[in-house]
Structures are given as C-alpha cells and as structure tokens.
Motif scaffolding. Structure first.
Motif, PDB file in Angstrom:
ATOM      1  N   ASP A   1      -9.411   4.735   9.106  1.00 53.15           N
ATOM      2  CA  ASP A   1      -8.732   3.548   9.623  1.00 53.15           C
ATOM      3  C   ASP A   1      -8.372   2.601   8.479  1.00 53.15           C
ATOM      4  N   ALA A   2      -9.235   2.541   7.462  1.00 51.09           N
ATOM      5  CA  ALA A   2      -8.916   1.717   6.295  1.00 51.09           C
ATOM      6  C   ALA A   2      -7.667   2.252   5.591  1.00 51.09           C
ATOM      7  N   VAL A   3      -7.570   3.566   5.464  1.00 56.37           N
ATOM      8  CA  VAL A   3      -6.382   4.154   4.827  1.00 56.37           C
ATOM      9  C   VAL A   3      -5.147   3.909   5.697  1.00 56.37           C
ATOM     10  N   ALA A   4      -5.307   3.977   7.015  1.00 55.22           N
ATOM     11  CA  ALA A   4      -4.181   3.678   7.907  1.00 55.22           C
ATOM     12  C   ALA A   4      -3.728   2.233   7.733  1.00 55.22           C
ATOM     13  N   TRP A   5      -4.696   1.307   7.632  1.00 51.52           N
ATOM     14  CA  TRP A   5      -4.342  -0.096   7.377  1.00 51.52           C
ATOM     15  C   TRP A   5      -3.508  -0.202   6.108  1.00 51.52           C
ATOM     16  N   LEU A   6      -3.921   0.501   5.059  1.00 51.59           N
ATOM     17  CA  LEU A   6      -3.189   0.442   3.798  1.00 51.59           C
ATOM     18  C   LEU A   6      -1.781   1.005   3.952  1.00 51.59           C
ATOM     19  N   ALA A   7      -1.661   2.172   4.603  1.00 52.34           N
ATOM     20  CA  ALA A   7      -0.342   2.784   4.771  1.00 52.34           C
ATOM     21  C   ALA A   7       0.595   1.867   5.538  1.00 52.34           C
ATOM     22  N   ASN A   8       0.083   1.212   6.567  1.00 51.05           N
ATOM     23  CA  ASN A   8       0.929   0.320   7.369  1.00 51.05           C
ATOM     24  C   ASN A   8       1.256  -0.969   6.627  1.00 51.05           C
ATOM     25  N   THR A   9       0.300  -1.491   5.861  1.00 62.23           N
ATOM     26  CA  THR A   9       0.560  -2.698   5.071  1.00 62.23           C
ATOM     27  C   THR A   9       1.593  -2.405   3.990  1.00 62.23           C
ATOM     28  N   LEU A  10       1.447  -1.268   3.311  1.00 58.65           N
ATOM     29  CA  LEU A  10       2.442  -0.884   2.306  1.00 58.65           C
ATOM     30  C   LEU A  10       3.800  -0.620   2.946  1.00 58.65           C
ATOM     31  N   GLY A  11       3.772  -0.076   4.169  1.00 57.59           N
ATOM     32  CA  GLY A  11       5.034   0.197   4.850  1.00 57.59           C
ATOM     33  C   GLY A  11       5.853  -1.055   5.070  1.00 57.59           C
ATOM     34  N   GLU A  12       5.172  -2.176   5.314  1.00 64.21           N
ATOM     35  CA  GLU A  12       5.879  -3.445   5.474  1.00 64.21           C
ATOM     36  C   GLU A  12       6.602  -3.842   4.192  1.00 64.21           C
ATOM     37  N   LEU A  13       6.129  -3.314   3.060  1.00 68.21           N
ATOM     38  CA  LEU A  13       6.715  -3.623   1.756  1.00 68.21           C
ATOM     39  C   LEU A  13       7.648  -2.527   1.273  1.00 68.21           C
ATOM     40  N   GLY A  14       7.871  -1.510   2.122  1.00 65.73           N
ATOM     41  CA  GLY A  14       8.750  -0.410   1.733  1.00 65.73           C
ATOM     42  C   GLY A  14       8.122   0.557   0.749  1.00 65.73           C
TER      43      GLY A  14
END
Length: 265
Positions: free
Chosen positions: A211-224
C-alpha cells in the motif's frame, strides 16, 4: 501540494545549499526556520534541484524511497505524512558492506522491505494488487537516513526538500516473490552490536508495504512521473530509527524474506 510564490531562483538557491551541505558534510539550519510556511510543492522543487546537482556530478536515479510511513518514525520526527525521495546510484551498497561513517553527517538506520519492479507502475489508480503484480521480488534492506538539516530539527518541508532525508541504502542478497510471503504480517528484528535494537512488522508501513508503494505510484502519477521497471522502491521503516556511528554493526532478519548486514568504520 499548494505552491507559494517562491521563484525558480529561490528553489535553486536552497537546493544548492543542500547540495553544499551534502558535499561538505556540514548541516545547515532548517529551511523552515527561514520559510515557516514552505509549501510541499516548493519543497519538492527544491529537492529536484538538489538531485539535479548530484546527477550533474555523475549519479543516476535507480529507484525511489518512501519516508515517514511508520508511527514510530512519525513520532520520533513529529512529521505526520509520508514523503518520497530519489535513490541514486552512489547511495547503494550490498549487504555486508563497511560504510565510512565520516561520509555521512548524522546517520540513523531503518529496516525496510525493498520492492524490485519488473513492470512500470503509473498512477493514478494503482492499488495493492497492481503493486504486487508489478513486483518481481522483495528483499530486506537497511536505509541509512541522514539529514543535511542541523540536529534533525525537521518539519515536513525540510525533509522533502532534503530528498526525504536519504543517506545511503544497503540491499540484502536474498529475494523472494511477493506472493510467497505475507508482507503485512512478516516480522522484522534488528540487532545493533549483537543486542536487540528494534522489532516491527510489515504493516508498520502505511498498513501494508505494498500500500505504501501504491501511495507512491499514485502521488508520482499526479506529477506525471512513473515508477519504472528495473527500479527498486524502499517501502518505509518498520521500526524506530537507530542512531549509528563508527564501530557499529547492524544485522536484521525479516521472516520469510531474508536478512541484511552493514557495519560502520
């Protein structure tokens, strides 16, 4: 990540100050002592400049790290939300390495689970299942966090700007498939100089390390920005930070995953 009216020149100046602190091993006053309302968007732009300076000197981005995921670390640093930083090629060590303590400023060790990706992860919409499918293997690791901010007197803006307080990291040689272990329930034990120094479970990292890695992937996704196949992701500390210095030896085991060792000279 609401932005302030900081200019690119201001981002660069603070990024240069952090780079000089890293290069000279001389910590600086908290950025938030000068900018109490430092916004996360600005802190990440400062981080980007600091990382660009290190890349210009020859380092390569090889992964990402998630910081401030466990309650133990949040309590210790009085920071209440996760952040992320870049893992660079000049930060990486193999298990059993002897690290010169004088190459760091004020190091502290964290035991973590590392994710080795074989597929890209692009947010938004990444969940635990997607992370596990994109992960070739997991392994034990130490992250040796370090702060370019004097006395670890950090707020969230300080640690974000300072590349999530990254120092170096040490990867264990044993790896297992992520579906072969209960990542939320697996127990970790760390010994410092042969004495128990910390224990934790996988769930300490935002409830589940995937879930921590998912948080990172989604947070980075907001930044492209994606997480890329071939990258390693450090999913966050499973216990409190452990101060280390010259003469110290650390070892750790995570049940079902493996171990890692490091010493400081």
């Amino acid at each position: 990540m609401n932005a302030t009216d900081m200019t690119p020149a201001q981002h660069a100046a603070l990024g240069d100050a952090l780079y000089a602190a890293w290069l000279e091993r001389m910590p600086i006053a908290p950025l938030t002592s000068r900018l109490p309302e430092l916004a996360l968007a600005d802190a990440y732009r400062i981080q980007q400049h600091y990382i660009a300076r290190r890349m210009a000197a020859g380092a390569v981005v090889v992964g990402k790290k998630i910081g401030v995921t466990s309650k133990a670390v949040q309590d210790m640093l009085d920071v209440r939300q996760p952040d992320f930083g870049m893992l660079l090629s000049d930060m990486q060590y193999a298990s059993g390495a002897a690290i010169a303590a004088n190459t760091l400023i004020q190091p502290r060790a964290e035991g973590e689970i590392a994710f080795y990706l074989h597929r890209d992860l692009r947010g938004p919409g990444v969940d635990r299942a997607a992370v596990l499918e994109a992960t070739e293997a997991v392994g034990a690791c130490f992250e040796i966090v370090d702060s370019r901010i004097r006395d670890w007197a950090i707020r969230i803006g300080d640690t974000v700007a300072d590349n999530a307080s990254s120092g170096v990291y040490v990867l264990g040689s044993e790896r297992v498939a992520p579906h072969d272990v209960d990542l939320g329930a697996c127990r970790m034990r760390i010994e410092k100089n042969g004495v128990n120094a910390g224990e934790g479970v996988g769930a300490a990292a935002l409830g589940h390390p995937a879930d921590a890695v998912a948080w990172l992937a989604n947070t980075l996704g907001e930044l492209g920005m994606p997480l890329l196949a071939g990258e390693v992701v450090l999913s966050g500390a499973l216990a409190a930070l452990i101060p280390v210095g010259a003469g110290d030896r650390l070892s750790m085991r995570i049940e079902g995953i493996g171990g890692c060792e490091v010493s400081f000279v």
